[in-house]
Design a protein around this motif. Structure first.
Motif, short mmCIF file in Angstrom:
data_model
loop_
_atom_site.label_atom_id
_atom_site.label_comp_id
_atom_site.label_asym_id
_atom_site.label_seq_id
_atom_site.Cartn_x
_atom_site.Cartn_y
_atom_site.Cartn_z
N THR A 13 105.93 125.98 56.60
CA THR A 13 107.19 126.35 57.27
C THR A 13 107.41 125.48 58.50
O THR A 13 108.54 125.11 58.81
CB THR A 13 107.24 127.85 57.67
OG1 THR A 13 106.24 128.12 58.65
CG2 THR A 13 107.07 128.76 56.48
N GLU A 16 108.32 121.96 57.17
CA GLU A 16 109.70 122.03 56.67
C GLU A 16 110.68 121.81 57.84
O GLU A 16 111.63 121.04 57.73
CB GLU A 16 109.88 123.41 56.03
CG GLU A 16 111.28 123.81 55.66
CD GLU A 16 111.32 125.31 55.33
OE1 GLU A 16 110.61 125.73 54.40
OE2 GLU A 16 112.05 126.05 56.01
N TYR A 17 110.40 122.48 58.95
CA TYR A 17 111.25 122.36 60.14
C TYR A 17 111.17 120.95 60.73
O TYR A 17 112.19 120.31 60.98
CB TYR A 17 110.84 123.40 61.18
CG TYR A 17 111.68 123.33 62.44
CD1 TYR A 17 112.84 124.07 62.57
CD2 TYR A 17 111.31 122.48 63.50
CE1 TYR A 17 113.62 123.99 63.71
CE2 TYR A 17 112.09 122.39 64.64
CZ TYR A 17 113.24 123.15 64.74
OH TYR A 17 114.02 123.04 65.87
N TYR A 92 109.97 126.40 48.66
CA TYR A 92 111.05 125.83 49.47
C TYR A 92 112.00 124.98 48.60
O TYR A 92 113.23 125.13 48.69
CB TYR A 92 110.47 124.96 50.61
CG TYR A 92 111.37 123.83 51.03
CD1 TYR A 92 112.44 124.06 51.90
CD2 TYR A 92 111.19 122.56 50.50
CE1 TYR A 92 113.29 123.04 52.24
CE2 TYR A 92 112.04 121.53 50.84
CZ TYR A 92 113.10 121.77 51.71
OH TYR A 92 113.95 120.75 52.03
N ASN A 127 119.63 125.42 62.89
CA ASN A 127 119.16 126.05 61.65
C ASN A 127 118.53 125.06 60.67
O ASN A 127 118.98 124.91 59.53
CB ASN A 127 120.30 126.84 60.99
CG ASN A 127 120.81 127.96 61.89
OD1 ASN A 127 120.35 128.13 63.02
ND2 ASN A 127 121.76 128.73 61.40
N HIS A 128 117.47 124.40 61.13
CA HIS A 128 116.77 123.43 60.27
C HIS A 128 115.83 124.11 59.27
O HIS A 128 115.51 123.53 58.24
CB HIS A 128 115.97 122.45 61.13
CG HIS A 128 116.83 121.62 62.03
ND1 HIS A 128 117.58 120.56 61.55
CD2 HIS A 128 117.10 121.70 63.35
CE1 HIS A 128 118.25 120.02 62.56
NE2 HIS A 128 117.98 120.69 63.66
N GLY A 129 115.36 125.31 59.61
CA GLY A 129 114.50 126.02 58.67
C GLY A 129 115.28 126.42 57.43
O GLY A 129 116.47 126.72 57.52
N SER A 132 112.76 130.21 56.42
CA SER A 132 112.68 131.21 57.50
C SER A 132 113.34 130.67 58.76
O SER A 132 113.47 129.46 58.93
CB SER A 132 111.22 131.57 57.80
OG SER A 132 110.69 130.67 58.77
N TRP A 135 110.84 128.75 63.12
CA TRP A 135 110.68 127.59 64.00
C TRP A 135 111.99 127.24 64.70
O TRP A 135 111.96 126.63 65.77
CB TRP A 135 110.07 126.41 63.22
CG TRP A 135 108.73 126.80 62.68
CD1 TRP A 135 108.44 127.11 61.39
CD2 TRP A 135 107.52 127.02 63.42
NE1 TRP A 135 107.12 127.51 61.27
CE2 TRP A 135 106.54 127.45 62.50
CE3 TRP A 135 107.17 126.90 64.77
CZ2 TRP A 135 105.23 127.76 62.89
CZ3 TRP A 135 105.86 127.19 65.15
CH2 TRP A 135 104.92 127.61 64.22
N ASP A 136 113.13 127.63 64.12
CA ASP A 136 114.40 127.49 64.87
C ASP A 136 114.36 128.39 66.10
O ASP A 136 114.83 128.01 67.17
CB ASP A 136 115.59 127.87 63.98
CG ASP A 136 115.93 126.79 62.97
OD1 ASP A 136 116.24 125.67 63.40
OD2 ASP A 136 115.89 127.07 61.76
N TYR A 142 117.99 127.99 66.74
CA TYR A 142 118.56 129.04 65.89
C TYR A 142 119.98 129.38 66.36
O TYR A 142 120.23 129.49 67.55
CB TYR A 142 117.69 130.31 65.96
CG TYR A 142 118.32 131.45 65.19
CD1 TYR A 142 118.23 131.51 63.81
CD2 TYR A 142 119.03 132.44 65.85
CE1 TYR A 142 118.83 132.53 63.10
CE2 TYR A 142 119.64 133.47 65.15
CZ TYR A 142 119.53 133.52 63.77
OH TYR A 142 120.14 134.52 63.08
#
Ligand SMILES: [Zn+2]
Ligand SMILES: [Zn+2]
Length: 178
Positions: A13, A16-17, A92, A127-129, A132, A135-136, A142
């Motif tokens: 996660t 991913e971010y 993902y 909102n890169h996640g 979930s 991490w934003d 976020y």
């Protein structure tokens, strides 16, 4: 081993971010293979990098990671960590594609689409996640989506009502065309 696999999931996660935010959206990385593919995904909307490219990247990543993971945590826990990480990478990939191709099922499915399409169509710096918001929230990127205004030519098939040429009535409170 369950804890090691959960750490692998959590590590994905974060990756991913970081990959999305920096490799996908920082000008310095625009010309990297990921940067080029990601810009095209944003411009075309329904474009996804070829599976063989993702497969090669994942295989290289596993090849680099498996040795240090086993050296640090032992064979069983090191392997569980890598399986957790790469397994959740697969989740993902599946979720991201479904967000573009199918309407969301349940609160999580609807949330994931709104979080991601806010990134696509409202503010690409937020909102890169994808799986979930964790991490934003940690890194301050976020943003709670309001009404998402989707460009007509990039509108997802699941959102568009072919009979009216507008957003399907069940999504009219949260999406509109522009
Ligand atoms: Zn993006
Ligand atoms: Zn996307």
């Amino acid at each position: 081993m369950i804890v090691a696999a959960a750490c692998g999931v959590l590590s994905w996660t974060l990756l991913e971010y970081l990959i999305h935010r920096w490799m996908g959206h920082d000008r310095r990385f625009r010309r990297t293979p990921f940067g080029v593919e990601h810009v095209r995904h944003h411009i075309e909307g329904n474009y996804f990098a070829p599976t063989w490219k993702k497969g090669i990247a994942a295989a290289l990543f596993v090849a680099v990671l498996i040795g240090p993971a086993i050296a640090l945590a032992g064979a069983a826990r090191g392997a569980a960590y890598v399986v957790g990480l790469v397994g959740f990478y697969g989740v993902y990939e599946w979720l991201h594609r479904r967000e573009h191709t199918h309407a969301g099922v349940g609160p999580y499915g609807r949330w994931a689409r709104r979080h991601h399409f806010h990134h696509h169509f409202v503010d690409g710096r937020k909102n890169h996640g994808v799986t979930s918001p964790l991490w934003d929230l940690v890194f301050g990127t976020y943003e709670k989506p309001g009404t998402i205004r989707v460009p007509q030519k990039l509108c997802m098939a699941w959102l568009l009502d072919p009979a009216t040429g507008d957003v399907r009535s069940e999504h009219a409170a949260t999406y509109e065309l522009r």
